[in-house]
Scaffold this motif. Structure first.
Motif, mmCIF file in Angstrom:
data_model
loop_
_atom_site.group_PDB
_atom_site.id
_atom_site.type_symbol
_atom_site.label_atom_id
_atom_site.label_comp_id
_atom_site.label_asym_id
_atom_site.label_seq_id
_atom_site.Cartn_x
_atom_site.Cartn_y
_atom_site.Cartn_z
ATOM 1 N N PHE A 38 0.830 -1.197 0.000
ATOM 2 C CA PHE A 38 0.000 0.000 0.000
ATOM 3 C C PHE A 38 0.864 1.245 0.000
ATOM 4 O O PHE A 38 1.813 1.344 0.766
ATOM 5 N N SER A 39 0.527 2.193 -0.856
ATOM 6 C CA SER A 39 1.267 3.440 -0.953
ATOM 7 C C SER A 39 0.306 4.607 -0.778
ATOM 8 O O SER A 39 -0.758 4.638 -1.404
ATOM 9 N N ARG A 40 0.691 5.556 0.081
ATOM 10 C CA ARG A 40 -0.165 6.709 0.354
ATOM 11 C C ARG A 40 0.551 7.987 -0.026
ATOM 12 O O ARG A 40 1.756 8.085 0.064
ATOM 13 N N GLY A 41 -0.253 8.989 -0.406
ATOM 14 C CA GLY A 41 0.322 10.310 -0.606
ATOM 15 C C GLY A 41 -0.122 10.978 -1.885
ATOM 16 O O GLY A 41 -0.534 10.343 -2.843
ATOM 17 N N SER A 44 -3.670 10.588 -3.737
ATOM 18 C CA SER A 44 -4.019 9.354 -4.424
ATOM 19 C C SER A 44 -3.377 8.182 -3.698
ATOM 20 O O SER A 44 -2.159 8.022 -3.731
ATOM 21 N N ASP A 45 -4.163 7.385 -3.024
ATOM 22 C CA ASP A 45 -3.673 6.204 -2.334
ATOM 23 C C ASP A 45 -3.962 4.987 -3.206
ATOM 24 O O ASP A 45 -5.034 4.896 -3.810
ATOM 25 N N SER A 46 -3.017 4.077 -3.285
ATOM 26 C CA SER A 46 -3.208 2.906 -4.133
ATOM 27 C C SER A 46 -2.365 1.746 -3.634
ATOM 28 O O SER A 46 -1.512 1.913 -2.770
ATOM 29 N N THR A 93 -9.868 7.256 -3.746
ATOM 30 C CA THR A 93 -9.949 8.623 -4.268
ATOM 31 C C THR A 93 -11.079 9.397 -3.595
ATOM 32 O O THR A 93 -11.996 8.807 -3.017
ATOM 33 N N LYS A 108 -15.364 8.959 0.377
ATOM 34 C CA LYS A 108 -14.217 8.363 -0.301
ATOM 35 C C LYS A 108 -14.742 7.295 -1.246
ATOM 36 O O LYS A 108 -15.865 6.808 -1.112
ATOM 37 N N ALA A 165 -6.854 4.128 6.673
ATOM 38 C CA ALA A 165 -6.649 4.593 5.305
ATOM 39 C C ALA A 165 -7.946 5.044 4.634
ATOM 40 O O ALA A 165 -7.929 5.805 3.673
#
Length: 118
Positions: A14-17, A20-22, A47, A60, A91
């Motif tokens: 998981f990548s945040r920032g 746009s988190d994906s 999103t 969200k 998240a």
């Protein structure tokens, strides 16, 4: 990047920032000799609606794209498990719209110098 265990058979990178988190969801398979194999089975995106539609509260959106239907026979179940895990880790929260898809790779090609087989 954060890793989140969804269950004994699935985990998330998981990548945040940047608004746009994906992330990617992987299915874990254990071989007879004890070796662990991870295969990507889905991608997801969190999103905010850019322009709130009339009659819709701010919320969200979580879109889960299953890319391996053979390893994920019930996309709605995986999407629900993902939502609960992301909620537990802060998240995403309610209200939220959860949508799942089954995606099929249709092709691709490099643009520029992408591949290095030497």
């Amino acid at each position: 990047m954060n890793d989140i265990d969804l269950s004994p058979e699935f985990y998330v990178e998981f990548s945040r920032g940047g608004g746009s988190d994906s992330g990617s969801i992987y299915r874990v398979t254990w071989h007879k000799d004890g070796a662990r194999f991870s295969a990507p089975v889905a991608r997801f995106f969190i999103t905010d609606p850019r322009i709130p539609a009339e009659g819709v509260f701010p919320h969200k959106r979580l879109d889960c794209f299953v890319i391996d239907k053979g390893r994920v026979p019930k996309p709605e179940r995986l999407a629900g498990i993902l939502f609960e895990a992301l909620k537990k880790h802060g998240a995403i929260d309610e209200p939220a719209w959860l949508q799942w898809y089954v995606a099929e790779e249709r092709g691709g090609k490099p643009h520029g110098n992408v591949l290095d087989f030497e």
